[in-house]
Structures are given as structure tokens and as C-alpha cells.
Design a protein around this motif. Structure first.
Motif, short mmCIF file in Angstrom:
data_model
loop_
_atom_site.label_atom_id
_atom_site.label_comp_id
_atom_site.label_asym_id
_atom_site.label_seq_id
_atom_site.Cartn_x
_atom_site.Cartn_y
_atom_site.Cartn_z
N ALA A 94 0.81 -1.22 0.00
CA ALA A 94 0.00 0.00 0.00
C ALA A 94 0.84 1.27 0.00
CB ALA A 94 -0.94 0.00 1.19
N GLY A 95 1.94 1.28 0.68
CA GLY A 95 2.74 2.49 0.76
C GLY A 95 3.76 2.62 -0.34
N HIS A 96 3.88 1.63 -1.17
CA HIS A 96 4.93 1.61 -2.18
C HIS A 96 4.45 2.26 -3.48
CE1 HIS A 96 8.55 0.37 -4.16
NE2 HIS A 96 7.85 -0.25 -5.09
N GLU A 97 4.92 3.45 -3.74
CA GLU A 97 4.68 4.18 -4.98
C GLU A 97 3.24 4.60 -5.22
OE1 GLU A 97 6.33 2.30 -8.40
OE2 GLU A 97 8.28 2.03 -7.49
N LEU B 106 -0.94 9.66 -12.57
CA LEU B 106 -2.21 9.43 -13.24
C LEU B 106 -3.07 10.69 -13.27
CD1 LEU B 106 -3.13 5.87 -11.94
CD2 LEU B 106 -2.50 6.52 -14.27
N THR B 107 -3.03 11.45 -12.19
CA THR B 107 -3.79 12.69 -12.15
C THR B 107 -3.33 13.63 -13.26
OG1 THR B 107 -4.12 12.50 -9.76
CG2 THR B 107 -4.40 14.68 -10.72
N ILE B 108 -2.03 13.81 -13.37
CA ILE B 108 -1.48 14.70 -14.41
C ILE B 108 -1.80 14.15 -15.79
CG2 ILE B 108 0.68 15.57 -15.40
CD1 ILE B 108 1.70 15.67 -12.42
N PHE B 109 -1.66 12.84 -15.97
CA PHE B 109 -1.94 12.22 -17.26
C PHE B 109 -3.38 12.46 -17.70
CE2 PHE B 109 -3.52 8.54 -19.64
CZ PHE B 109 -2.67 8.56 -20.74
N PHE B 110 -4.34 12.24 -16.79
CA PHE B 110 -5.75 12.39 -17.16
C PHE B 110 -6.18 13.85 -17.23
CE2 PHE B 110 -5.95 7.91 -15.70
CZ PHE B 110 -6.36 7.36 -16.90
N THR C 266 -10.41 20.28 -5.94
CA THR C 266 -9.11 19.60 -5.87
C THR C 266 -9.25 18.27 -5.13
OG1 THR C 266 -7.93 21.71 -5.87
CG2 THR C 266 -6.72 19.80 -5.05
N GLN C 267 -9.98 18.28 -4.03
CA GLN C 267 -10.17 17.04 -3.28
C GLN C 267 -10.94 16.02 -4.10
OE1 GLN C 267 -11.52 17.67 0.76
NE2 GLN C 267 -10.40 19.58 0.85
N CYS C 268 -11.92 16.46 -4.86
CA CYS C 268 -12.67 15.53 -5.71
C CYS C 268 -11.77 14.92 -6.78
CB CYS C 268 -13.85 16.25 -6.38
SG CYS C 268 -15.18 16.66 -5.26
N VAL C 269 -10.90 15.71 -7.35
CA VAL C 269 -9.98 15.19 -8.37
C VAL C 269 -9.04 14.17 -7.74
CG1 VAL C 269 -8.04 15.80 -9.89
CG2 VAL C 269 -10.11 17.20 -9.86
N SER C 270 -8.46 14.48 -6.58
CA SER C 270 -7.49 13.56 -5.98
C SER C 270 -8.18 12.31 -5.46
CB SER C 270 -6.71 14.25 -4.87
OG SER C 270 -7.57 14.64 -3.82
N ILE C 271 -9.39 12.41 -4.94
CA ILE C 271 -10.10 11.23 -4.46
C ILE C 271 -10.45 10.32 -5.63
CG2 ILE C 271 -12.30 10.46 -3.46
CD1 ILE C 271 -12.06 12.84 -1.53
N LYS C 272 -10.84 10.89 -6.73
CA LYS C 272 -11.20 10.10 -7.92
C LYS C 272 -10.06 9.19 -8.32
CE LYS C 272 -13.18 9.54 -12.14
NZ LYS C 272 -13.58 8.19 -12.23
N PHE C 273 -8.83 9.69 -8.29
CA PHE C 273 -7.70 8.89 -8.73
C PHE C 273 -7.22 7.95 -7.65
CE2 PHE C 273 -7.57 12.40 -11.81
CZ PHE C 273 -7.72 11.63 -12.94
#
Length: 112
Positions: A46-49, A57-61, A102-109
Motif C-alpha cells: 500500500a505504501g509503495h509508490e 495518473l492525475t497529471i496524465f488524465f 481539488t479534493q474531488c480530483v485527488s479522491i477520484k484517482f
């Protein structure tokens, strides 16, 4: 896990020490062996990468979603403007809580 299960049967569950998560899960939980293995592997990796992968992925999408990027920029610019008005130079927890989009975007990914 198979070896541990066999050993527990051979020496008796009561005598098997529960000094790790696998021992506890095999003795105390109602999880199937597949669920226990999934839990252990998830905790192990879970903590690895995960943070770097979520950011990548956020930046990519976001690259293919200019409307989302614009909304993020507007939200961040509004918070920066408020910070400058207060004479502050760093984000506070209150500023972070105002970042609804911002929180919605980060939670989505994180969930996907």
C-alpha cells in the motif's frame, strides 16, 4: 499461508503464536484465505509508490480535460488571492478544506 495453516492444524491453534497479522487473521477472523492474502498484500504494498502513481495518473488524465484544469487553476488562484490578502505565505488546513474541486480530483484517482 498454506504452510502456516498446516502448522496450525498439526500443533493446534491454541499453541500457535499470534505474533503477526497472518497468525491473527488465520485464527481470529472470518475472512477466507483469499481475503486474508489480499489484505496482507494490500498492506505490504500500500505504501509503495501509491502517491507517486496517483500524481502521475492525475497529471496524465488532466491533460485531456482542459475544463478540469481550468477549474483547478481558478480554485487555487482564489485561495492564493485570499492568502495574500491575509498576508500569509503558506497553505493552512483551512485553505486545504476550501479546495473542494481539488479534493474531488485527488479522491477520484485514489479510488480508481
Amino acid at each position: 499461508m498454506e504452510e502456516r495453516s498446516k502448522r496450525m492444524i498439526e500443533i493446534g491453534e491454541e499453541r500457535e503464536r499470534e505474533d503477526d497479522l497472518m497468525g491473527w487473521a488465520l485464527k481470529q477472523s472470518a475472512f477466507s484465505k483469499e481475503q486474508i492474502m489480499d489484505l496482507l498484500l494490500s498492506l505490504l504494498f500500500a505504501g509503495h509508490e501509491t502517491s507517486s502513481m496517483a500524481l502521475a495518473l492525475t497529471i496524465f488524465f488532466l491533460e485531456s480535460s482542459p475544463k478540469a484544469v481550468q477549474e483547478l487553476q481558478e480554485e487555487h488562484n482564489n485561495i492564493l488571492r485570499k492568502m495574500r490578502e491575509r498576508g500569509e505565505h503558506g497553505l493552512s488546513w483551512e485553505d486545504y478544506k476550501l479546495m473542494d474541486f481539488t479534493q474531488c480530483v485527488s479522491i477520484k484517482f485514489k479510488v480508481n
